[in-house]
Design a protein around this motif. Sequence first.
Motif, PDB file in Angstrom:
ATOM      1  N   PRO A 200    -110.386  28.366 -71.841  1.00 35.81           N
ATOM      2  CA  PRO A 200    -110.458  26.986 -72.150  1.00 35.81           C
ATOM      3  C   PRO A 200    -111.481  26.313 -71.749  1.00 35.81           C
ATOM      4  O   PRO A 200    -111.657  26.013 -70.737  1.00 35.81           O
ATOM      5  CB  PRO A 200    -109.163  26.405 -71.829  1.00 35.81           C
ATOM      6  N   VAL A 201    -112.201  25.538 -72.526  1.00 34.03           N
ATOM      7  CA  VAL A 201    -113.391  24.788 -72.062  1.00 34.03           C
ATOM      8  C   VAL A 201    -113.105  23.401 -72.696  1.00 34.03           C
ATOM      9  O   VAL A 201    -112.963  23.110 -73.943  1.00 34.03           O
ATOM     10  CB  VAL A 201    -114.670  25.335 -72.705  1.00 34.03           C
ATOM     11  N   LEU A 202    -113.196  22.282 -71.771  1.00 32.73           N
ATOM     12  CA  LEU A 202    -112.857  20.970 -72.209  1.00 32.73           C
ATOM     13  C   LEU A 202    -114.138  20.116 -72.510  1.00 32.73           C
ATOM     14  O   LEU A 202    -114.934  19.986 -71.240  1.00 32.73           O
ATOM     15  CB  LEU A 202    -111.967  20.324 -71.131  1.00 32.73           C
ATOM     16  N   ARG A 253    -104.403  20.886 -67.858  1.00 32.55           N
ATOM     17  CA  ARG A 253    -104.507  21.947 -66.861  1.00 32.55           C
ATOM     18  C   ARG A 253    -103.424  22.855 -66.483  1.00 32.55           C
ATOM     19  O   ARG A 253    -103.487  24.148 -66.240  1.00 32.55           O
ATOM     20  CB  ARG A 253    -104.894  21.211 -65.770  1.00 32.55           C
ATOM     21  N   GLU A 254    -102.159  22.304 -66.520  1.00 23.75           N
ATOM     22  CA  GLU A 254    -100.990  23.024 -66.266  1.00 23.75           C
ATOM     23  C   GLU A 254    -100.805  23.952 -67.475  1.00 23.75           C
ATOM     24  O   GLU A 254    -100.344  25.263 -67.101  1.00 23.75           O
ATOM     25  CB  GLU A 254     -99.832  21.842 -66.272  1.00 23.75           C
ATOM     26  N   ILE A 255    -101.010  23.712 -68.689  1.00 22.91           N
ATOM     27  CA  ILE A 255    -100.699  24.555 -69.642  1.00 22.91           C
ATOM     28  C   ILE A 255    -101.816  25.743 -69.811  1.00 22.91           C
ATOM     29  O   ILE A 255    -101.377  27.020 -69.919  1.00 22.91           O
ATOM     30  CB  ILE A 255    -100.879  23.973 -71.016  1.00 22.91           C
ATOM     31  N   PHE A 264    -112.114  24.882 -67.634  1.00 28.69           N
ATOM     32  CA  PHE A 264    -113.252  24.597 -67.249  1.00 28.69           C
ATOM     33  C   PHE A 264    -113.681  23.202 -68.127  1.00 28.69           C
ATOM     34  O   PHE A 264    -113.879  23.102 -69.261  1.00 28.69           O
ATOM     35  CB  PHE A 264    -114.381  25.497 -67.375  1.00 28.69           C
ATOM     36  N   GLU A 265    -114.085  22.135 -67.184  1.00 29.58           N
ATOM     37  CA  GLU A 265    -114.398  20.791 -68.089  1.00 29.58           C
ATOM     38  C   GLU A 265    -115.967  20.622 -68.036  1.00 29.58           C
ATOM     39  O   GLU A 265    -116.668  20.691 -66.859  1.00 29.58           O
ATOM     40  CB  GLU A 265    -113.873  19.779 -67.195  1.00 29.58           C
ATOM     41  N   VAL A 266    -116.445  20.463 -69.055  1.00 27.24           N
ATOM     42  CA  VAL A 266    -117.712  19.919 -69.271  1.00 27.24           C
ATOM     43  C   VAL A 266    -117.843  18.428 -69.351  1.00 27.24           C
ATOM     44  O   VAL A 266    -117.280  17.996 -70.480  1.00 27.24           O
ATOM     45  CB  VAL A 266    -118.437  20.419 -70.279  1.00 27.24           C
ATOM     46  N   ILE A 270    -123.508  20.464 -69.218  1.00 23.99           N
ATOM     47  CA  ILE A 270    -122.977  21.557 -68.566  1.00 23.99           C
ATOM     48  C   ILE A 270    -123.733  21.827 -67.290  1.00 23.99           C
ATOM     49  O   ILE A 270    -124.763  22.048 -67.342  1.00 23.99           O
ATOM     50  CB  ILE A 270    -123.256  22.625 -69.763  1.00 23.99           C
ATOM     51  N   ASP A 271    -123.116  22.011 -66.308  1.00 25.98           N
ATOM     52  CA  ASP A 271    -123.315  22.625 -65.173  1.00 25.98           C
ATOM     53  C   ASP A 271    -123.319  24.101 -65.377  1.00 25.98           C
ATOM     54  O   ASP A 271    -122.237  24.792 -65.019  1.00 25.98           O
ATOM     55  CB  ASP A 271    -122.457  22.193 -63.963  1.00 25.98           C
TER      56      ASP A 271
END
Length: 284
Positions: A200-202, A253-255, A264-266, A270-271
Amino acid sequence: MQPLAEVAYRLAWRSSSVRSGAHKSRITGSGGVFRDHASLLEHPDPRRIDIRLTARDPFGRVFVRRFEQLSDVTVVAIIDISGSIGFRGRTNKQLLMTDMVSALAAAARRVGDPFGVLACGDVVLEPLSTMPTRARRGEVAMREAIASHTPVAKGLKGIREAAARLAGRRKVVFLISDFQMPRNDVEEIFELLAFHDIVPVLLSDSAEMEELPEWGLMQLHDMETGTNRLVVMRPSLKREWQRRDNTRRAELREIASREGREIFEVRDKIDWDAFSAYLSRGTP
């Protein structure tokens, strides 16, 4: 557009694909990394007889070496192209998504994995989607189509449709979205994809919450439903909206963690180094 970096993903599970590739496999083959020994009766391949182990066995059994075949894995990016992705603040979430899809396509191509895209709004958007393939052709057109598309002000029923298309062997599924949806919908999507390795990418734009005024009249446009409303902004309302946003992130995040991989949060950009480190950890 951000400069793209080379990223690589790693599996912490074994592929069951019979096609050769770059990942650990459940399939035994004629070459590759040594896996274990088996009796000749269990694995009738006399070419692989281990003479030394056979000679030492007190029961007269014949042993053969078994080798681990490296296999491929199908990689699919499910991208949320619904209305909220069109928000413009400190960044452009749609272009962030396009950059990430391009980098993932290149990463899959380097190791010989089939890569596909399912672009989702209220349905799977076929003009923006591609079937998993090893071919490089079409990558530029795919990128241009995603970047130039105007996100529609509708929901995410298309993600449910996309999940139904991913039958068969376990796949690596990059779920790229801003996750602007109710908790129940998030849980349903993760449950539908639970068989696969979900990454999952946020995508988030810090302006959505940080640039809210303390006081004033605000004309708000809901990019998912297309509705408008007038709001009298005040400090208590701003704090409440920020609290709800923090709660939404914590629930997400919990799910995600429950399914075996942290999100992973962008945030604004993007890092690539952090993303590469995140992918290298694989999943349990």
